[in-house]
Design a protein around this motif. Sequence first.
Motif, PDB file in Angstrom:
ATOM      1  N   THR A 257     -13.208  13.405  49.939  1.00  0.00           N
ATOM      2  CA  THR A 257     -12.579  15.143  50.994  1.00  0.00           C
ATOM      3  C   THR A 257     -12.610  14.429  52.547  1.00  0.00           C
ATOM      4  N   SER A 289      -9.250  20.170  56.686  1.00  0.00           N
ATOM      5  CA  SER A 289      -9.271  18.322  56.499  1.00  0.00           C
ATOM      6  C   SER A 289      -8.175  18.416  54.945  1.00  0.00           C
ATOM      7  N   LEU A 290      -7.574  17.804  55.003  1.00  0.00           N
ATOM      8  CA  LEU A 290      -6.428  16.924  53.883  1.00  0.00           C
ATOM      9  C   LEU A 290      -6.617  15.961  53.563  1.00  0.00           C
ATOM     10  N   ASN A 291      -7.248  15.721  52.112  1.00  0.00           N
ATOM     11  CA  ASN A 291      -7.444  14.491  52.052  1.00  0.00           C
ATOM     12  C   ASN A 291      -6.123  14.266  50.550  1.00  0.00           C
ATOM     13  N   TYR A 292      -5.129  13.138  50.729  1.00  0.00           N
ATOM     14  CA  TYR A 292      -4.133  13.177  49.349  1.00  0.00           C
ATOM     15  C   TYR A 292      -4.130  11.478  49.183  1.00  0.00           C
ATOM     16  N   ILE A 317      -4.275  16.017  46.065  1.00  0.00           N
ATOM     17  CA  ILE A 317      -4.021  16.208  47.849  1.00  0.00           C
ATOM     18  C   ILE A 317      -5.426  17.579  47.798  1.00  0.00           C
ATOM     19  N   TYR A 319      -7.665  20.106  49.907  1.00  0.00           N
ATOM     20  CA  TYR A 319      -7.901  20.794  50.859  1.00  0.00           C
ATOM     21  C   TYR A 319      -9.311  21.497  51.351  1.00  0.00           C
ATOM     22  N   SER A 331      -8.237  21.413  45.504  1.00  0.00           N
ATOM     23  CA  SER A 331      -8.007  20.608  45.154  1.00  0.00           C
ATOM     24  C   SER A 331      -7.104  20.344  44.315  1.00  0.00           C
TER      25      SER A 331
END
Length: 587
Positions: A257, A289-292, A317, A319, A331
């Motif tokens: 994350t 934050s965004l994680n992908y 993806i 958030y 997610s």
Amino acid sequence: MKKLKMWLPFVTLLFMLAGTLTLQAQRKQGVTLEGYVYEMDEDQKFPVPYASVSIASLSIAVTTDENGHYVINNLPARNLQVTARFLGLEEQTQEVDLSKQQVLDFVLLVSNFRLEEIVVTAESNKAGAATASKINKTAMEHMQLTSLADVMSLLPGAATVKSDLTSVTTASIRGGSSLGTAILMDGAPISNNANMQIMSSAIGGSTPSTSGTTPSIGVDLRTITTDNIESIEVIRGVPSVEYGDITAGAIIVNSKTGRQPLTIKFNTNPNLYQGTATHGVNLGKNAGSLNYSGDYSYSVSDPREGYDYYRRVTARIGYSNTIGKWYTNTSVSFLSALDKAEPNPDDEQDVTIKRQNDLGIRANTKGTFTFNRNFFKSLEYNVQFAYTDRDSYFYDEATNATVAYSLSKQDGAVLSSIQGNKIYDVNGNLVTNVPAGEESFIAWTLPSQYQYDYTVDGRELNTFAKVKANFAGDLGATHHRMVIGADFKSDGNVGEGKIFDPLNPPYRSVSYSDATQRERSYKDIPFVNQFGLYAEENFDWEFANRHLQISAGIRYDHVLNFGGGLSPRVNASIDILPEALTLNAAF
């Protein structure tokens, strides 16, 4: 009811202790800890915004602000272990005596890919005294692991093998069954309970297996890629009562994350081609934050035999954000996996085709409300929904298959090989007996050799929800942490089941002379709905340079329409000779 009455005193004692600890907490707590989290880069320190700072023994976690500053209020004035972590930086834990110090800074180093050795630690996990092995992402990246199956080879006593995705791999802890090993991704279980891919629909005889995972084993670890995993904890002892549907241990997987530099990796060996990409960005002040990430893998068991292969495509993806006292992490994950075996083009006798195509989506949202009010510390929740479409196909040639075969599924039926034809014996007595509704059915002798195929259509639905309250406080020289929670799990399958041509039925053993194939749609099978309640007390006492830990809890699981049962669990450890001999016990 008798079992519930038997454990009623335990639950009552738990709540009485909670009330006592609340009064103690009101009198003794009130210390504030604050500080900054920095990142060290080329001898310069930079503040780390939105880093996590947690105290596991108190079930408290906060997030730094945009300046890297954190504040934790209402803490006991004693020694505590505080941990700071941020994606891409090495986790750091420090011990602080809050009776003397109320400011604690952290300087986190960038994770270094060049490890001199891989260390898998065995230690007491935060849920109690259960032995657990922890593996972080640095070790996984260094070893170039391709799936959760490869991670299991890092455990003590396990053999390290070359990455290969062509065969189903399941988890087994301490030699236990893979069905009893729980796999939890971001706090929610990954379930195989609704898998019915080789559920035999024959009255008797054998049914060939399709490719891929089956109901008789646990979760296929090949489907879980390591590119978006931050850490893994494998509980090899008796786990906390928080984890249900378990007999042999648990594997707890935490996904990445937060912010992360763009990372693109390629991995290849004679049996595998893999490419992964991960990236995480901050969306701005107070925006989260965004994680992908994405992964493509192609594996063959033998490079000379490209007609048998496994292909996997995954994407995720997520958030995450902290809004006041609320931390949320949501997610969505996607999976496409094809396990395929084609005939050998150089072998005319090989006509077998096995194929399983999995398409799955999983949505998970979890969060924590940190109250930190006296004894009541936090409230956690987790909700997950998963859907998997499994399409299995099998094609082969039956040999030595001559046997009488009937389309009827009722005892006593006697059919003709000609539809609607009546047969009489020499005395004029009617021999055929056609049940109502089967007037179009026939019976005949299968040839010695024929080709057949069938499809197994499975559509799995898995739902999970959990809520948990965390309490912590001191009573004299002893420290206590309590957990009370409930969860619900539902598993079912709405697929069509086995589909085949009734005139060319799947092969079965000729020793069953009166057997036939029976179609049954999986959607006709009721869902399995399970409800659980649990409570646990974690006791911690340091005396005479010795440390006593006791984790005792009870769990009640009720399967709707089937009944329920109680599961008490206890972990205990005490230092006999400080730093030399520790006695552990579990039940």
